[in-house]
Design a protein around this motif. Structure first.
Motif, PDB file in Angstrom:
ATOM      1  N   TRP A 127       1.111   2.730  -2.451  1.00  8.04           N
ATOM      2  CA  TRP A 127       2.252   1.997  -3.011  1.00  8.04           C
ATOM      3  C   TRP A 127       3.244   2.942  -3.684  1.00  8.04           C
ATOM      4  O   TRP A 127       4.453   2.705  -3.633  1.00  8.04           O
ATOM      5  N   GLN A 128       2.752   4.048  -4.254  1.00 10.11           N
ATOM      6  CA  GLN A 128       3.661   5.003  -4.890  1.00 10.11           C
ATOM      7  C   GLN A 128       4.447   5.795  -3.848  1.00 10.11           C
ATOM      8  O   GLN A 128       5.510   6.336  -4.147  1.00 10.11           O
ATOM      9  N   ASP A 129       3.896   5.886  -2.640  1.00  9.73           N
ATOM     10  CA  ASP A 129       4.490   6.721  -1.599  1.00  9.73           C
ATOM     11  C   ASP A 129       5.557   6.000  -0.786  1.00  9.73           C
ATOM     12  O   ASP A 129       6.408   6.652  -0.172  1.00  9.73           O
ATOM     13  N   VAL A 130       5.505   4.664  -0.755  1.00  2.00           N
ATOM     14  CA  VAL A 130       6.468   3.937   0.086  1.00  2.00           C
ATOM     15  C   VAL A 130       7.916   4.181  -0.349  1.00  2.00           C
ATOM     16  O   VAL A 130       8.745   4.546   0.520  1.00  2.00           O
ATOM     17  N   PRO A 131       8.325   4.044  -1.622  1.00  3.30           N
ATOM     18  CA  PRO A 131       7.530   3.511  -2.728  1.00  3.30           C
ATOM     19  C   PRO A 131       7.845   2.036  -2.970  1.00  3.30           C
ATOM     20  O   PRO A 131       8.885   1.527  -2.542  1.00  3.30           O
ATOM     21  N   VAL A 132       6.901   1.364  -3.675  1.00  2.24           N
ATOM     22  CA  VAL A 132       7.204   0.056  -4.241  1.00  2.24           C
ATOM     23  C   VAL A 132       7.127   0.185  -5.760  1.00  2.24           C
ATOM     24  O   VAL A 132       6.549   1.132  -6.288  1.00  2.24           O
ATOM     25  N   ALA A 133       7.736  -0.749  -6.450  1.00  4.13           N
ATOM     26  CA  ALA A 133       7.977  -0.612  -7.887  1.00  4.13           C
ATOM     27  C   ALA A 133       6.742  -0.859  -8.739  1.00  4.13           C
ATOM     28  O   ALA A 133       6.723  -0.511  -9.917  1.00  4.13           O
ATOM     29  N   GLU A 134       5.715  -1.477  -8.163  1.00  4.46           N
ATOM     30  CA  GLU A 134       4.511  -1.793  -8.932  1.00  4.46           C
ATOM     31  C   GLU A 134       3.309  -1.669  -8.026  1.00  4.46           C
ATOM     32  O   GLU A 134       3.421  -1.707  -6.796  1.00  4.46           O
ATOM     33  N   GLU A 135       2.140  -1.480  -8.639  1.00 10.06           N
ATOM     34  CA  GLU A 135       0.927  -1.344  -7.839  1.00 10.06           C
ATOM     35  C   GLU A 135       0.726  -2.594  -6.991  1.00 10.06           C
ATOM     36  O   GLU A 135       0.780  -3.729  -7.484  1.00 10.06           O
ATOM     37  N   ALA A 136       0.532  -2.381  -5.687  1.00 13.87           N
ATOM     38  CA  ALA A 136       0.411  -3.506  -4.766  1.00 13.87           C
ATOM     39  C   ALA A 136      -0.334  -3.056  -3.519  1.00 13.87           C
ATOM     40  O   ALA A 136      -0.378  -1.863  -3.197  1.00 13.87           O
ATOM     41  N   ASP A 137      -0.926  -4.018  -2.827  1.00  9.13           N
ATOM     42  CA  ASP A 137      -1.574  -3.773  -1.543  1.00  9.13           C
ATOM     43  C   ASP A 137      -0.477  -3.682  -0.485  1.00  9.13           C
ATOM     44  O   ASP A 137       0.195  -4.676  -0.197  1.00  9.13           O
ATOM     45  N   THR A 138      -0.277  -2.508   0.099  1.00  7.26           N
ATOM     46  CA  THR A 138       0.821  -2.353   1.055  1.00  7.26           C
ATOM     47  C   THR A 138       0.516  -2.985   2.413  1.00  7.26           C
ATOM     48  O   THR A 138       1.381  -3.004   3.274  1.00  7.26           O
ATOM     49  N   LEU A 139      -0.689  -3.533   2.587  1.00  4.95           N
ATOM     50  CA  LEU A 139      -0.959  -4.321   3.789  1.00  4.95           C
ATOM     51  C   LEU A 139      -0.473  -5.756   3.643  1.00  4.95           C
ATOM     52  O   LEU A 139      -0.316  -6.459   4.643  1.00  4.95           O
TER      53      LEU A 139
END
Length: 276
Positions: A127-139
């Protein structure tokens, strides 16, 4: 300063190449956001989905920097990378070439049918690499439709849908692109899985709009489909402008293959009166 350029496309995904290799440092041309926006304007400029700028490189045939028509930068562009590879292989007669981008050194080659294959690098899925703003399941991101996300050097958000024709890409795309969950904005894909080896893809491109195709978006969509268990390792991606093939073994680099077509060469004078 007049700028020589080449206009090309990959299945209608159009891009411009500016070759700055061998520049005199004292007369070096600087590409900046304002210049890119003027060049990218389809009414008053050249018009393109991406601009690729080549410069000298010690450990590759060229360094390639990419720009969107709104003047923003990006780390990768599958279509323009294939075009640059085609250009350099035409110059040398070689069957392969290595390019340096912000994704690292990328090996590119062509086959007997004229298709260009680019090693697009290893996708990032944290999630940090995409990135998205908060911890999340990227699936399954916490958005309606539970899209998947990954990074191919630029962020990708993929919705898997049953009826692609019912999707208003021009309405939904920009709303997702600028959603607070994506601090760097995102490319948005809408995918119908035709079979485990074939998807139909429509795209809203970050900083660009609706293109006829996109190499990095094709890669991102296939990566997310494989991660979901929906696709095999080799997938035909059918875009509005034509097809590409994406291969990924689930761990290493993604490989993108497809055609490119030369359009024309010209000189950008940026408001100057052309010589007669």
């Amino acid at each position: 300063m007049p700028i020589r350029f080449q206009k090309m496309n990959a299945n209608g995904d159009d891009f411009v190449i500016v070759d700055l290799r061998g520049q005199d440092p004292e007369q070096a041309l600087t590409i900046n956001r304002d210049l890119v926006r003027r060049m990218g304007d389809r009414h008053n400029g050249i018009g393109f989905n991406q601009l690729a700028v080549l410069s000298d490189c010690d450990d590759a045939a060229a360094r390639v920097a990419f720009w969107n028509p709104d003047g923003s930068t990006l780390d990768t562009c599958g279509s323009a990378t294939r075009g640059v590879a085609w250009k350099l292989m035409q110059e040398t007669g070689a069957a392969s070439v290595v390019l340096r981008t912000n994704r690292g050194r990328l090996l590119c080659s062509h086959d007997a049918h004229g298709l260009i294959t680019v090693e697009m690098g290893v996708p990032r899925v944290g999630w940090q690499d995409v990135p998205v703003a908060e911890e999340a399941d990227t699936l399954a991101l916490p958005l309606p439709g539970a899209p998947a996300a990954c990074s191919m050097g630029n962020p990708h958000c993929t919705f898997f849908v049953d009826d692609l024709d019912s999707i208003d890409v021009e309405a939904l795309g920009p709303a997702i692109e600028t959603h607070p969950l994506f601090p760097l904005k995102t490319n948005v894909h809408f995918v119908r899985v035709v079979s485990r080896t074939h998807i139909r893809l429509r795209i809203w491109e970050r900083g660009g709009g609706v293109p006829l195709g996109s190499g990095s978006c094709s890669c991102g969509a296939v990566v997310n489909g494989i991660r979901r268990g929906l696709l095999d390792a080799t997938v035909r991606v059918e875009c509005d402008g034509g097809d590409v093939t994406v291969q990924w073994d689930g761990a290493g680099s993604v490989f993108l293959s497809g055609p490119v077509a030369f359009g024309f060469s010209a000189v950008w004078v940026d408001g100057e009166q052309p010589a007669t």
